[in-house]
Motif scaffolding. Structure first.
Motif, PDB file in Angstrom:
ATOM      1  N   UNK A  40     -20.201  11.836  -5.449  1.00  0.00           N
ATOM      2  CA  UNK A  40     -19.142  12.761  -5.842  1.00  0.00           C
ATOM      3  C   UNK A  40     -18.000  12.018  -6.521  1.00  0.00           C
ATOM      4  N   UNK A  41     -17.614  10.862  -5.960  1.00  0.00           N
ATOM      5  CA  UNK A  41     -16.569  10.057  -6.592  1.00  0.00           C
ATOM      6  C   UNK A  41     -17.036   9.572  -7.964  1.00  0.00           C
ATOM      7  N   UNK A  42     -18.315   9.186  -8.063  1.00  0.00           N
ATOM      8  CA  UNK A  42     -18.839   8.729  -9.355  1.00  0.00           C
ATOM      9  C   UNK A  42     -18.813   9.850 -10.396  1.00  0.00           C
ATOM     10  N   UNK A  43     -19.114  11.095  -9.994  1.00  0.00           N
ATOM     11  CA  UNK A  43     -19.049  12.209 -10.957  1.00  0.00           C
ATOM     12  C   UNK A  43     -17.622  12.467 -11.408  1.00  0.00           C
ATOM     13  N   UNK A  44     -16.658  12.146 -10.544  1.00  0.00           N
ATOM     14  CA  UNK A  44     -15.259  12.311 -10.940  1.00  0.00           C
ATOM     15  C   UNK A  44     -14.822  11.261 -11.968  1.00  0.00           C
ATOM     16  N   UNK A  46     -17.192  10.104 -14.343  1.00  0.00           N
ATOM     17  CA  UNK A  46     -17.892  10.521 -15.560  1.00  0.00           C
ATOM     18  C   UNK A  46     -17.424  11.880 -16.055  1.00  0.00           C
ATOM     19  N   UNK A  47     -17.168  12.811 -15.132  1.00  0.00           N
ATOM     20  CA  UNK A  47     -16.757  14.177 -15.482  1.00  0.00           C
ATOM     21  C   UNK A  47     -15.565  14.560 -14.609  1.00  0.00           C
ATOM     22  N   UNK A  48     -14.352  14.267 -15.047  1.00  0.00           N
ATOM     23  CA  UNK A  48     -13.185  14.461 -14.195  1.00  0.00           C
ATOM     24  C   UNK A  48     -12.835  15.916 -13.907  1.00  0.00           C
ATOM     25  N   UNK A  49     -13.440  16.846 -14.609  1.00  0.00           N
ATOM     26  CA  UNK A  49     -13.046  18.240 -14.459  1.00  0.00           C
ATOM     27  C   UNK A  49     -13.399  18.842 -13.116  1.00  0.00           C
ATOM     28  N   UNK A  50     -12.733  19.910 -12.774  1.00  0.00           N
ATOM     29  CA  UNK A  50     -12.984  20.688 -11.567  1.00  0.00           C
ATOM     30  C   UNK A  50     -13.598  22.012 -11.984  1.00  0.00           C
ATOM     31  N   UNK A  51     -14.141  22.816 -11.123  1.00  0.00           N
ATOM     32  CA  UNK A  51     -14.219  22.669  -9.666  1.00  0.00           C
ATOM     33  C   UNK A  51     -15.528  22.012  -9.232  1.00  0.00           C
ATOM     34  N   UNK A  52     -15.714  21.975  -7.918  1.00  0.00           N
ATOM     35  CA  UNK A  52     -16.977  21.491  -7.357  1.00  0.00           C
ATOM     36  C   UNK A  52     -17.957  22.655  -7.348  1.00  0.00           C
ATOM     37  N   UNK A  53     -18.728  22.771  -8.402  1.00  0.00           N
ATOM     38  CA  UNK A  53     -19.708  23.847  -8.488  1.00  0.00           C
ATOM     39  C   UNK A  53     -21.090  23.328  -8.110  1.00  0.00           C
ATOM     40  N   UNK A  54     -22.077  24.184  -8.233  1.00  0.00           N
ATOM     41  CA  UNK A  54     -23.442  23.819  -7.844  1.00  0.00           C
ATOM     42  C   UNK A  54     -23.952  22.654  -8.674  1.00  0.00           C
ATOM     43  N   UNK A  55     -23.643  22.640  -9.962  1.00  0.00           N
ATOM     44  CA  UNK A  55     -24.134  21.587 -10.841  1.00  0.00           C
ATOM     45  C   UNK A  55     -23.537  20.229 -10.449  1.00  0.00           C
ATOM     46  N   UNK A  56     -22.228  20.216 -10.171  1.00  0.00           N
ATOM     47  CA  UNK A  56     -21.608  18.951  -9.777  1.00  0.00           C
ATOM     48  C   UNK A  56     -22.128  18.507  -8.420  1.00  0.00           C
ATOM     49  N   UNK A  57     -22.357  19.441  -7.510  1.00  0.00           N
ATOM     50  CA  UNK A  57     -22.878  19.090  -6.189  1.00  0.00           C
ATOM     51  C   UNK A  57     -24.257  18.427  -6.306  1.00  0.00           C
ATOM     52  N   UNK A  97     -14.728   2.710  -6.239  1.00  0.00           N
ATOM     53  CA  UNK A  97     -14.833   3.754  -7.261  1.00  0.00           C
ATOM     54  C   UNK A  97     -13.619   4.678  -7.281  1.00  0.00           C
ATOM     55  N   UNK A  98     -12.954   4.825  -6.160  1.00  0.00           N
ATOM     56  CA  UNK A  98     -11.875   5.812  -6.047  1.00  0.00           C
ATOM     57  C   UNK A  98     -10.765   5.640  -7.089  1.00  0.00           C
ATOM     58  N   UNK A  99     -10.260   4.419  -7.357  1.00  0.00           N
ATOM     59  CA  UNK A  99      -9.149   4.300  -8.328  1.00  0.00           C
ATOM     60  C   UNK A  99      -9.506   4.755  -9.734  1.00  0.00           C
ATOM     61  N   UNK A 100     -10.788   4.788 -10.078  1.00  0.00           N
ATOM     62  CA  UNK A 100     -11.195   5.146 -11.441  1.00  0.00           C
ATOM     63  C   UNK A 100     -11.551   6.629 -11.574  1.00  0.00           C
ATOM     64  N   UNK A 101     -11.507   7.368 -10.482  1.00  0.00           N
ATOM     65  CA  UNK A 101     -11.891   8.781 -10.515  1.00  0.00           C
ATOM     66  C   UNK A 101     -10.736   9.631 -11.021  1.00  0.00           C
ATOM     67  N   UNK A 102     -11.087  10.678 -11.784  1.00  0.00           N
ATOM     68  CA  UNK A 102     -10.082  11.623 -12.263  1.00  0.00           C
ATOM     69  C   UNK A 102     -10.122  12.885 -11.437  1.00  0.00           C
TER      70      UNK A 102
END
Length: 264
Positions: A40-44, A46-57, A97-102
């Motif tokens: 989840x942090x890694x997806x943030x 690569x793809x900083x946008x919200x929300x947490x939908x099925x695809x991001x999960x 990974x956390x400091x690089x997440x959007x």
């Protein structure tokens, strides 16, 4: 969610010190840290946008599993493929990974939507993964490297000896148990039924003869009726022969006899 960074950081820090926790707490931490949080942090990133939908999960789960596999390879190289190694590795990766997440939704970017076919495939794959996880957990709980019956015969004071056995066969077993000497049977029990993990023990008095000039041996013999082709197990207690008065005097004389140099 605004609290996502704090939740991920808290889980990562707790994972780092999880070897100090009891096993149920470690399991509760391991499940999200292996299946979701690092990915989840890694997806943030690569793809900083919200929300947490099925695809991001789904992407987070896949990324977490990939990170776990790579972490396993690294732990194997440094000979740390153990619970403490996993805790340090997964917690550290997440914190790095956390400091690089959007975490803010500035671009309103969304991942491509799943089609109905994609959703059916995702449900089927999830069902297979959960089934595999449950089966592996059941196998882990039931696994035992060896199946055996443990037999012992230990001193309990004077001529008393504790004799007993335990069932480690992963199944109920029926046993016959005897205590023997050269003169015959001292005690005998038959048809002892033990479930897996149960123990049977008695304290008996052996007919040990005082000052007997020969070795005295007493044998405990165990037979498992479930394995009639196996001869059985044996342990024994050996009482060394008593030294005669002449032998004791001879040993004493040899020890205290002065040498010629000592006389001079």
């Amino acid at each position: 969610m605004r609290n996502d960074p704090q939740i991920c950081a808290t889980l990562a820090l707790a994972t780092l010190i999880s070897p100090l926790f009891p096993e149920p707490a470690r399991i509760c931490l391991a499940v999200p840290m292996i299946l979701f949080v690092p990915g989840f942090v890694a997806t943030k990133i690569a793809f900083p946008g919200l929300p947490l939908d099925l695809e991001r999960f789904a992407l987070a789960v896949a990324a977490s599993l990939a990170i776990t596999v790579l972490a396993g390879f690294g732990l194997d190289k440094i000979a740390m493929l153990k619970p403490a190694g996993w805790s340090i590795m997964m917690g550290s990766i997440t914190l790095l990974l956390l400091p690089f997440a959007g975490w803010s939704d500035q671009t309103n970017e969304r991942l491509p939507r799943f089609t109905k076919r994609d959703k059916r495939s995702l449900i089927g794959a999830s069902a297979l993964a959960i089934s595999a996880l449950l089966l592996s957990g059941y196998g882990y709980v039931r696994h035992r490297e060896f199946r055996f019956s443990e037999l012992w015969m230990v001193p309990a004071g004077g001529s008393l000896y504790a004799v007993g056995f335990s069932n480690k066969q992963l199944r109920p077993s029926t046993y016959d148990f005897d205590v023997l000497s050269k003169q015959g049977t001292i005690a005998s029990w038959s048809g002892i039924v033990l479930a897996d993990g149960e123990t049977w023990q008695r304290v008996i008095e052996l007919p040990i003869k005082a000052n007997f000039p020969k070795e005295q041996r007493f044998i405990a013999r165990l037979r498992d009726r479930s394995d009639p082709g196996i001869e059985g197990q044996k342990v024994w207690a050996s009482i060394p022969p008593a030294k005669s008065t002449e032998q004791q005097l001879q040993i004493t004389a040899e020890v205290h006899q002065p040498t010629q140099e000592g006389v001079r």
